[in-house]
Design an enzyme around this catalytic site. Structure first.
Site, mmCIF file in Angstrom:
data_model
loop_
_atom_site.group_PDB
_atom_site.id
_atom_site.type_symbol
_atom_site.label_atom_id
_atom_site.label_comp_id
_atom_site.label_asym_id
_atom_site.label_seq_id
_atom_site.Cartn_x
_atom_site.Cartn_y
_atom_site.Cartn_z
ATOM 1 N N HIS A 1 -14.291 -0.123 -1.745
ATOM 2 C CA HIS A 1 -13.170 -0.921 -1.228
ATOM 3 C C HIS A 1 -12.200 -0.116 -0.381
ATOM 4 O O HIS A 1 -11.074 -0.545 -0.155
ATOM 5 C CB HIS A 1 -12.423 -1.573 -2.408
ATOM 6 N N GLN B 1 -14.623 1.176 -7.217
ATOM 7 C CA GLN B 1 -13.890 0.081 -6.556
ATOM 8 C C GLN B 1 -12.458 0.560 -6.247
ATOM 9 O O GLN B 1 -11.711 -0.138 -5.571
ATOM 10 C CB GLN B 1 -13.826 -1.149 -7.453
ATOM 11 N N ASN B 2 -12.123 1.731 -6.777
ATOM 12 C CA ASN B 2 -10.758 2.234 -6.631
ATOM 13 C C ASN B 2 -10.554 2.868 -5.260
ATOM 14 O O ASN B 2 -11.490 3.408 -4.669
ATOM 15 C CB ASN B 2 -10.457 3.258 -7.729
ATOM 16 N N VAL B 3 -9.334 2.794 -4.807
ATOM 17 C CA VAL B 3 -9.001 3.370 -3.495
ATOM 18 C C VAL B 3 -8.225 4.675 -3.658
ATOM 19 O O VAL B 3 -7.849 5.317 -2.685
ATOM 20 C CB VAL B 3 -8.201 2.347 -2.647
ATOM 21 N N ASP B 4 -8.038 5.094 -4.944
ATOM 22 C CA ASP B 4 -7.360 6.384 -5.157
ATOM 23 C C ASP B 4 -8.383 7.511 -5.010
ATOM 24 O O ASP B 4 -9.593 7.268 -4.938
ATOM 25 C CB ASP B 4 -6.697 6.405 -6.548
ATOM 26 N N GLY C 1 -13.871 0.661 -16.933
ATOM 27 C CA GLY C 1 -12.550 0.177 -16.511
ATOM 28 C C GLY C 1 -12.569 -0.834 -15.388
ATOM 29 O O GLY C 1 -11.780 -0.742 -14.445
ATOM 30 N N ARG D 1 1.792 2.015 -3.572
ATOM 31 C CA ARG D 1 0.681 2.573 -4.356
ATOM 32 C C ARG D 1 0.340 3.986 -3.889
ATOM 33 O O ARG D 1 -0.006 4.848 -4.677
ATOM 34 C CB ARG D 1 -0.530 1.639 -4.276
ATOM 35 N N TYR E 1 0.823 -1.217 0.000
ATOM 36 C CA TYR E 1 0.000 0.000 0.000
ATOM 37 C C TYR E 1 0.852 1.260 0.000
ATOM 38 O O TYR E 1 0.490 2.266 -0.620
ATOM 39 C CB TYR E 1 -0.982 -0.015 1.184
HETATM 40 N N1 APR Z 1 -9.247 2.474 -19.769
HETATM 41 C C1 APR Z 1 -10.325 1.730 -19.415
HETATM 42 N N2 APR Z 1 -10.232 0.460 -18.971
HETATM 43 C C2 APR Z 1 -8.999 -0.073 -18.875
HETATM 44 C C3 APR Z 1 -7.818 0.636 -19.228
HETATM 45 C C4 APR Z 1 -7.986 1.966 -19.688
HETATM 46 N N3 APR Z 1 -6.937 2.706 -20.050
HETATM 47 N N4 APR Z 1 -6.753 -0.189 -19.015
HETATM 48 C C5 APR Z 1 -7.247 -1.358 -18.540
HETATM 49 N N5 APR Z 1 -8.585 -1.294 -18.485
HETATM 50 C C6 APR Z 1 -9.526 -2.294 -18.011
HETATM 51 C C7 APR Z 1 -9.142 -3.729 -18.230
HETATM 52 O O1 APR Z 1 -9.569 -4.156 -19.517
HETATM 53 C C8 APR Z 1 -9.944 -4.423 -17.129
HETATM 54 O O2 APR Z 1 -11.250 -4.770 -17.578
HETATM 55 O O3 APR Z 1 -9.625 -2.132 -16.616
HETATM 56 C C9 APR Z 1 -10.063 -3.360 -16.054
HETATM 57 C C10 APR Z 1 -9.202 -3.637 -14.839
HETATM 58 O O4 APR Z 1 -9.696 -4.808 -14.234
HETATM 59 P P1 APR Z 1 -9.066 -5.236 -12.836
HETATM 60 O O5 APR Z 1 -7.583 -5.124 -12.901
HETATM 61 O O6 APR Z 1 -9.705 -6.542 -12.476
HETATM 62 O O7 APR Z 1 -9.539 -4.105 -11.829
HETATM 63 P P2 APR Z 1 -10.940 -3.986 -11.140
HETATM 64 O O8 APR Z 1 -12.024 -4.500 -12.022
HETATM 65 O O9 APR Z 1 -11.049 -2.580 -10.660
HETATM 66 O O10 APR Z 1 -10.776 -4.950 -9.866
HETATM 67 C C11 APR Z 1 -11.839 -4.955 -8.932
HETATM 68 O O11 APR Z 1 -10.503 -6.327 -7.482
HETATM 69 O O12 APR Z 1 -8.363 -6.625 -6.741
HETATM 70 C C12 APR Z 1 -9.616 -6.186 -6.369
HETATM 71 O O13 APR Z 1 -10.213 -4.602 -4.760
HETATM 72 C C13 APR Z 1 -9.566 -4.745 -5.991
HETATM 73 O O14 APR Z 1 -11.052 -2.965 -6.554
HETATM 74 C C14 APR Z 1 -10.353 -4.061 -7.089
HETATM 75 C C15 APR Z 1 -11.285 -5.149 -7.567
#
Ligand code: APR
Length: 227
Positions: A104, A86-89, A170, A56, A53
């Site tokens: 989250h 779902q983002n923590v930023d 995303g 990040r 953390y």
């Molecule tokens: N613009 C839009 N989408 C994008 C980009 C971009 N520039 N780059 C990547 N992506 C997409 C990918 O295609 C993917 O579908 O963002 C998504 C990221 O997916 P994950 O990495 O699984 O992230 P997320 O869906 O937010 O994960 C959910 O999982 O690990 C836990 O708590 C954590 O909040 C997180 C949760």
């Protein structure tokens, strides 16, 4: 004023330099994220969790909101916009979004391990073992770890039910209960999915925009403002 509910994931912050979770095969320093972001890891390898953390949080001090975050702010000129992230930023807040709900947790906040109601803003990037709350217990990241409850989900569900438009940006829609929010959207509500890897996740009227957030979100916002 119509309500637009937006569910965002790591992808909306990718163009701000923040790594997603499942790119790079979901690994961080060869560890699976699910292993590091967990109560078990905190109990057995707390320094590893701190490093995950802190690394990040340090990046977040230099990251800036991108065109995707900023376009969502413009949407507020015509709609009541609720961001469920779902983002923590804090990039949605720094872009100027008025209503942001963190499912989250938040990277720039820490909380007591003896009293979870004691939550503090962290004004530096590094949290250390030995940093204590006012009651003398170790401070931990104010993050929902895998296996922990998601306290804001009920509030998020109530917001999803009120959506006149629903936008997904995303996220791989791989993590629950966040991904289940789509089930609470009224069937008549137009839905949009902005993600380079977006797939049809629902039989209802879902419009897929296979673009990065920095391109797809401004296009969609333009359509919703002037379409
Ligand atoms: N613009 C839009 N989408 C994008 C980009 C971009 N520039 N780059 C990547 N992506 C997409 C990918 O295609 C993917 O579908 O963002 C998504 C990221 O997916 P994950 O990495 O699984 O992230 P997320 O869906 O937010 O994960 C959910 O999982 O690990 C836990 O708590 C954590 O909040 C997180 C949760």
């Amino acid at each position: 004023m119509e309500t637009v509910v937006v569910l965002t994931g790591a992808g909306i912050s990718a163009e701000s330099g923040c790594n997603t979770f499942r790119d790079n095969n979901g690994l961080w320093r060869k560890h699976r994220v699910e292993e590091v972001a967990s109560p078990y890891a905190w109990q057995h390898t707390p320094q590893l969790v701190m490093d995950f953390y802190n690394e990040r949080r340090k990046k977040l001090f230099t990251a800036q909101p991108n065109a995707g975050h900023k376009a969502l702010v413009k949407l507020e000129s015509k709609y009541h916009v609720i961001i469920i992230t779902q983002n923590v930023d804090d990039l949605h807040e720094r872009a100027g979004s008025s209503h942001v709900l963190h499912l989250h947790g938040e990277l720039k906040k820490v909380r007591s391990t003896i009293d979870p109601t004691l939550v503090y803003e962290l004004d530096k990037w590094e949290l250390k073992l030995g940093d204590l709350c006012e009651k003398g217990s170790q401070l931990r990241p104010h993050i929902v770890w895998f296996g922990e409850a998601v306290p804001m989900i009920e509030q998020a569900i109530e917001m999803a039910k009120k959506a006149d438009h629903f936008i997904i940006i995303g996220t791989s829609m791989a993590v629950y209960p966040a991904a289940s929010l789509i089930n609470y959207i009224k069937r008549s509500v137009p839905m949009y999915y902005v993600d380079p890897n977006a797939t049809s996740i629902s039989d209802s009227n879902l419009q897929i925009i296979k673009e990065k957030a920095g391109v797809g979100v401004p296009l969609l916002v333009e359509l919703l403002l002037n379409g």
